[in-house]
Design a protein around this motif. Sequence first.
Motif, PDB file in Angstrom:
ATOM      1  N   TRP A   1       0.839  -1.210   0.000  1.00 23.49           N
ATOM      2  CA  TRP A   1       0.000   0.000   0.000  1.00 23.49           C
ATOM      3  C   TRP A   1       0.868   1.251   0.000  1.00 23.49           C
ATOM      4  CZ3 TRP A   1      -0.139   4.176   3.214  1.00 23.49           C
ATOM      5  CH2 TRP A   1      -1.185   5.088   3.002  1.00 23.49           C
ATOM      6  N   ARG A   2       1.922   1.232   0.800  1.00 25.46           N
ATOM      7  CA  ARG A   2       2.804   2.398   0.912  1.00 25.46           C
ATOM      8  C   ARG A   2       3.414   2.770  -0.434  1.00 25.46           C
ATOM      9  NH1 ARG A   2       7.435   0.979   4.676  1.00 25.46           N
ATOM     10  NH2 ARG A   2       8.280   0.054   2.777  1.00 25.46           N
ATOM     11  N   GLU A   3       3.921   1.754  -1.160  1.00 24.87           N
ATOM     12  CA  GLU A   3       4.545   2.027  -2.446  1.00 24.87           C
ATOM     13  C   GLU A   3       3.525   2.530  -3.460  1.00 24.87           C
ATOM     14  OE1 GLU A   3       7.696   2.169  -2.987  1.00 24.87           O
ATOM     15  OE2 GLU A   3       8.058   1.570  -0.906  1.00 24.87           O
ATOM     16  N   ARG A   4       2.311   1.955  -3.432  1.00 20.80           N
ATOM     17  CA  ARG A   4       1.276   2.420  -4.359  1.00 20.80           C
ATOM     18  C   ARG A   4       0.879   3.857  -4.042  1.00 20.80           C
ATOM     19  NH1 ARG A   4      -2.829  -2.827  -4.671  1.00 20.80           N
ATOM     20  NH2 ARG A   4      -1.518  -4.094  -6.058  1.00 20.80           N
ATOM     21  N   TYR A   5       0.827   4.176  -2.764  1.00 21.81           N
ATOM     22  CA  TYR A   5       0.479   5.547  -2.384  1.00 21.81           C
ATOM     23  C   TYR A   5       1.546   6.530  -2.868  1.00 21.81           C
ATOM     24  CZ  TYR A   5      -0.073   9.758   0.346  1.00 21.81           C
ATOM     25  OH  TYR A   5      -0.202  11.069   0.710  1.00 21.81           O
TER      26      TYR A   5
ATOM     27  N   GLN B   1       3.604   6.177  -5.331  1.00 27.95           N
ATOM     28  CA  GLN B   1       3.537   6.276  -6.786  1.00 27.95           C
ATOM     29  C   GLN B   1       2.376   7.163  -7.215  1.00 27.95           C
ATOM     30  OE1 GLN B   1       3.404   2.294  -8.355  1.00 27.95           O
ATOM     31  NE2 GLN B   1       5.424   1.744  -7.533  1.00 27.95           N
ATOM     32  N   SER B   2       1.240   7.053  -6.510  1.00 26.45           N
ATOM     33  CA  SER B   2       0.074   7.861  -6.867  1.00 26.45           C
ATOM     34  C   SER B   2       0.326   9.344  -6.642  1.00 26.45           C
ATOM     35  CB  SER B   2      -1.145   7.416  -6.046  1.00 26.45           C
ATOM     36  OG  SER B   2      -1.032   7.819  -4.690  1.00 26.45           O
ATOM     37  N   ARG B   3       1.221   9.678  -5.706  1.00 25.20           N
ATOM     38  CA  ARG B   3       1.554  11.080  -5.467  1.00 25.20           C
ATOM     39  C   ARG B   3       2.625  11.579  -6.431  1.00 25.20           C
ATOM     40  NH1 ARG B   3      -0.548  13.241  -0.371  1.00 25.20           N
ATOM     41  NH2 ARG B   3       0.687  15.080  -0.908  1.00 25.20           N
ATOM     42  N   GLY B   4       3.207  10.645  -7.197  1.00 23.43           N
ATOM     43  CA  GLY B   4       4.251  11.024  -8.130  1.00 23.43           C
ATOM     44  C   GLY B   4       5.479  11.570  -7.429  1.00 23.43           C
TER      45      GLY B   4
END
Length: 251
Positions: free
Chosen positions: A36-40, A42-45
């Motif tokens: 979840w942390r990595e996806r978050y 990435q979503s923030r760029g």
Amino acid sequence: PFPRHSFTVTARPIRALGVFGGEKWSRLELNPGATWRERYLQSRGGPSFEELVSAIQDGSELVELLELPYFLVRVVEMYERGRLGQTDLWGCLAELVGQALSWEESEDRLPLSAGRAHAWLQDAALAMGLAGRTSASIAELAQVSLDPGVNADPHEIGEGLVQRSMLRRSGEEYSFTHRIIGEFLAAEALLRLGPSDELLSAIIPDRNELVRGIRGDWRVPASFAMLASRDWREAIKPRDPLGWARAVPLS
């Protein structure tokens, strides 16, 4: 033939969750992990987790704290504002605690001001640390003094601080969300009070050549205090020369 399931998700244990009681609802606590942390991130760029941690001096101490979504989001916001490169671990924790306590919402206000809640947390951290405890009951927390003229119920204080990610509750016991939050607040209490004989004897015993030095559970708060205060460095040096040497600021 077409079953439906309703889900209500909150980022913190708000009071409104009380309406979802009874047999029709099941309460689950989600624990977002590294995926979840990595996806978050990435979503923030934004940066990778390693870049985020390395942007803070001694940032490795925050790795476990940043597993909690609230603190990860706040630190990413600090990174985006260019704050991380301007602060160290102490400054980062100070900003995180200040943000958590100053946050206001009409339905979930603290029963006392942010400043008084901060002082209360410092005293609670100091008392728990001196007792060698990592948690305390409401009856024990009720013994932590409040400023004269402040009339607040200890249970409401505890629950309000749970909602601000400062405390967590397990059964009847309250503890700090993460050990480093409690250690930071205990260090703030040391700086406020200054090095007295009573405090020094409690956290840095000097009984004989074999029994002396900073208590293991007080190494981080004592190091914080020494980094921030010459008085604490001078008071601790004769009791624990090695601990003192490790905490001398690079400047």
